[in-house]
Design a protein around this motif. Structure first.
Motif, short mmCIF file in Angstrom:
data_model
loop_
_atom_site.label_atom_id
_atom_site.label_comp_id
_atom_site.label_asym_id
_atom_site.label_seq_id
_atom_site.Cartn_x
_atom_site.Cartn_y
_atom_site.Cartn_z
N ARG A 64 22.82 49.33 60.20
CA ARG A 64 22.34 48.04 59.67
C ARG A 64 20.93 47.75 60.17
N GLU A 65 20.15 47.12 59.31
CA GLU A 65 18.80 46.68 59.67
C GLU A 65 18.70 45.18 59.39
N GLN A 66 18.51 44.42 60.46
CA GLN A 66 18.40 42.97 60.32
C GLN A 66 17.03 42.60 59.73
N LEU A 67 17.02 41.79 58.71
CA LEU A 67 15.77 41.35 58.09
C LEU A 67 15.48 39.90 58.51
N ASP A 68 14.23 39.59 58.67
CA ASP A 68 13.85 38.22 59.08
C ASP A 68 13.74 37.34 57.83
N GLN A 69 14.85 37.29 57.09
CA GLN A 69 14.87 36.52 55.85
C GLN A 69 16.20 35.80 55.73
N PHE A 70 16.23 34.69 54.95
CA PHE A 70 17.48 33.96 54.76
C PHE A 70 17.51 33.34 53.36
N LEU A 71 18.69 32.97 52.94
CA LEU A 71 18.90 32.27 51.67
C LEU A 71 19.60 30.95 51.93
N TYR A 72 19.35 29.98 51.09
CA TYR A 72 20.12 28.74 51.13
C TYR A 72 21.47 29.02 50.46
N GLU A 110 12.43 34.13 45.40
CA GLU A 110 11.36 34.94 45.98
C GLU A 110 11.89 35.82 47.13
N THR A 111 12.81 35.27 47.92
CA THR A 111 13.37 36.03 49.05
C THR A 111 14.16 37.24 48.55
N LEU A 112 14.96 37.05 47.50
CA LEU A 112 15.74 38.16 46.95
C LEU A 112 14.83 39.24 46.37
N GLN A 113 13.75 38.81 45.72
CA GLN A 113 12.79 39.79 45.20
C GLN A 113 12.16 40.59 46.32
N LEU A 114 11.83 39.90 47.43
CA LEU A 114 11.23 40.56 48.57
C LEU A 114 12.21 41.56 49.21
N VAL A 115 13.46 41.13 49.37
CA VAL A 115 14.46 42.00 49.99
C VAL A 115 14.74 43.21 49.10
N GLU A 116 14.78 43.02 47.78
CA GLU A 116 14.98 44.15 46.87
C GLU A 116 13.82 45.15 46.99
N ALA A 117 12.61 44.62 47.20
CA ALA A 117 11.43 45.49 47.36
C ALA A 117 11.55 46.29 48.67
N ILE A 118 12.00 45.61 49.72
CA ILE A 118 12.19 46.29 51.01
C ILE A 118 13.26 47.38 50.87
N LYS A 119 14.34 47.06 50.16
CA LYS A 119 15.42 48.03 49.94
C LYS A 119 14.89 49.27 49.21
N ALA A 120 14.08 49.05 48.15
CA ALA A 120 13.52 50.18 47.40
C ALA A 120 12.62 51.04 48.29
N LYS A 121 11.85 50.37 49.16
CA LYS A 121 10.97 51.09 50.07
C LYS A 121 11.78 51.93 51.05
N ARG A 122 12.88 51.34 51.55
CA ARG A 122 13.72 52.05 52.52
C ARG A 122 14.38 53.28 51.90
N LEU A 123 14.72 53.19 50.63
CA LEU A 123 15.32 54.34 49.95
C LEU A 123 14.33 55.50 49.88
N VAL A 124 13.06 55.16 49.62
CA VAL A 124 12.02 56.20 49.58
C VAL A 124 11.83 56.79 50.98
N GLU A 125 11.79 55.92 51.99
CA GLU A 125 11.61 56.39 53.37
C GLU A 125 12.77 57.28 53.82
N ALA A 126 14.00 56.91 53.43
CA ALA A 126 15.17 57.70 53.80
C ALA A 126 15.10 59.09 53.19
N ALA A 127 14.65 59.14 51.92
CA ALA A 127 14.55 60.43 51.23
C ALA A 127 13.50 61.32 51.87
#
Length: 378
Positions: free
Chosen positions: A40-48, A62-79
């Motif tokens: 698990r990777e804790q993100l410094d983000q929250f939702l109401y 905006e937070t969900l869009q940001l987290v989805e972008a981070i997720k996509a980046k992490r998938l590239v990094e993992a590969a």
């Protein structure tokens, strides 16, 4: 491997913290349950939790869009091998196939003994984890802990006895060698062994006889003459019971007036040449062209019991097994100044460090002898 977004509510329940969950394979624990490997990777983000106002709804979007972008980046990094992962094609490599490749490199003339340990480890691993499709993605600290626990507490010999601590340690060291090799070759980017303890090999007491005790056995009658001759033969040659039991007259020759045994060791499958003394040859009985030398020798509870009775009749209180003859041979030579390399060759050991165990016995005997020096009144 996949990555998901996980939401966790706070104590008040009005907000949810966000983190990424990395899923990379599964394993079967010692209880037979399938468990998933994840980080698990804790993100410094929250939702109401229940956005009511327009700013809260906009924040969530905006937070969900940001987290989805981070997720996509992490998938590239993992590969590309970052964050402790390597590319999926390497992680999906077969553990057992890689194990076999390394094991076959040990199948040499000088390393047959070690090769047999690898084979034994392979058999036990298959009993614990029969699935040949095991990949390195599944070789996690938890999986390795399960293997270690199996070797230490559950692995059995052909005769249904639990394997010794030394054998468990040797087998787990083979598994460790395979994982370390995978790490060195870049198949895995993080070594799971960093979180796994090894199996400490406990040195077992090796019962041996002194020359005086062997002489006492020579003078004492034994119910089974073949047992007496075979055991004394082991004391004079260092041969194991398995090799003495199958010894054939066809394996006996004479070279320069000395009797020589040429045989394949039952345990290591290596060819052994052993020149024996005249008194050892005399224990073999009437020479024949072929056939078992020690006919009538059998491995049974009765013969094991008779061996103990024979020793007790000779005034020996030690718990003597047939293998004590081999120990007696080794200790006798080392205590008389024969170098450890020569003794190792005579015993048919593939590695000198195995023979070192007998040298430790000699050291303890010497220390004990020094403490017997009487007080001189200083």
């Amino acid at each position: 491997m996949k990555i998901t977004i996980e939401k966790r509510a706070n104590k008040d329940g009005d907000k949810q913290s966000l983190r990424l969950v990395y899923w990379y394979g599964s394993f079967t624990d010692s209880a037979g349950k399938v468990k998933h490997n994840r980080k698990r990777e804790q993100l410094d983000q929250f939702l109401y939790t229940n956005p009511k106002s327009k700013p809260e709804k906009q924040h969530n979007k905006e937070t969900l869009q940001l987290v989805e972008a981070i997720k996509a980046k992490r998938l590239v990094e993992a590969a590309s091998g970052q964050h402790g992962f390597t590319d999926s094609s390497k992680l999906s490599a077969s553990f057992f196939r890689f194990f076999d490749q390394i094991m076959e490199t040990k199948n040499t003339v000088t390393g047959r003994g070690n090769y047999s340990v690898w084979q034994g480890c392979r058999v036990q691993l298959k009993r614990h984890y029969p699935d040949e499709s095991l990949t390195f993605e599944q070789v996690t600290p938890e999986w390795l802990d399960g293997v270690r626990h199996y070797f230490e507490n559950q692995a059995k010999t052909k005769s249904a006895n639990q394997i010794s601590k030394a054998t468990a340690s040797a087998y787990f060291n083979k598994v460790r060698a395979v994982v370390n090799a995978a790490y060195a070759k870049g198949i895995i980017n993080r070594n799971p062994l960093a979180q796994v303890k090894g199996i400490k090999s406990e040195s077992t007491e090796r019962t041996y006889l002194t020359i005086e005790e062997v002489r006492a056995l020579v003078k004492t009658e034994c119910r089974y003459d073949v047992l007496k001759r075979a055991f004394l033969f082991s004391c004079l040659t260092g041969l194991r019971w398995s090799d003495i039991n199958k010894l054939d007259w066809a394996e006996v020759s004479q070279l320069d007036g000395v009797h020589r045994l040429t045989f394949n060791q039952q345990k290591t499958k290596t060819l052994q040449y052993l020149d024996i003394t005249q008194q050892a040859f005399a224990l073999m009985g009437q020479p024949e062209k072929q056939g078992r030398v020690f006919q009538g020798l059998k491995y049974s509870a009765w013969m094991n019991l008779e061996l103990l009775r024979w020793c007790m009749a000779a005034g020996i209180s030690k718990h003597v097994t047939f293998h004590a003859g081999r120990h007696t041979f080794a200790v006798s030579l080392l205590s008389r100044g024969v170098d450890i390399y020569t003794v190792s060759k005579l015993l048919g050991h593939s590695e000198v460090k195995t023979t070192q165990l007998y040298a430790d016995i000699i050291d303890s005997v010497r220390k004990e002898a020094m403490h017997r020096i009487p007080d001189i009144g200083l």
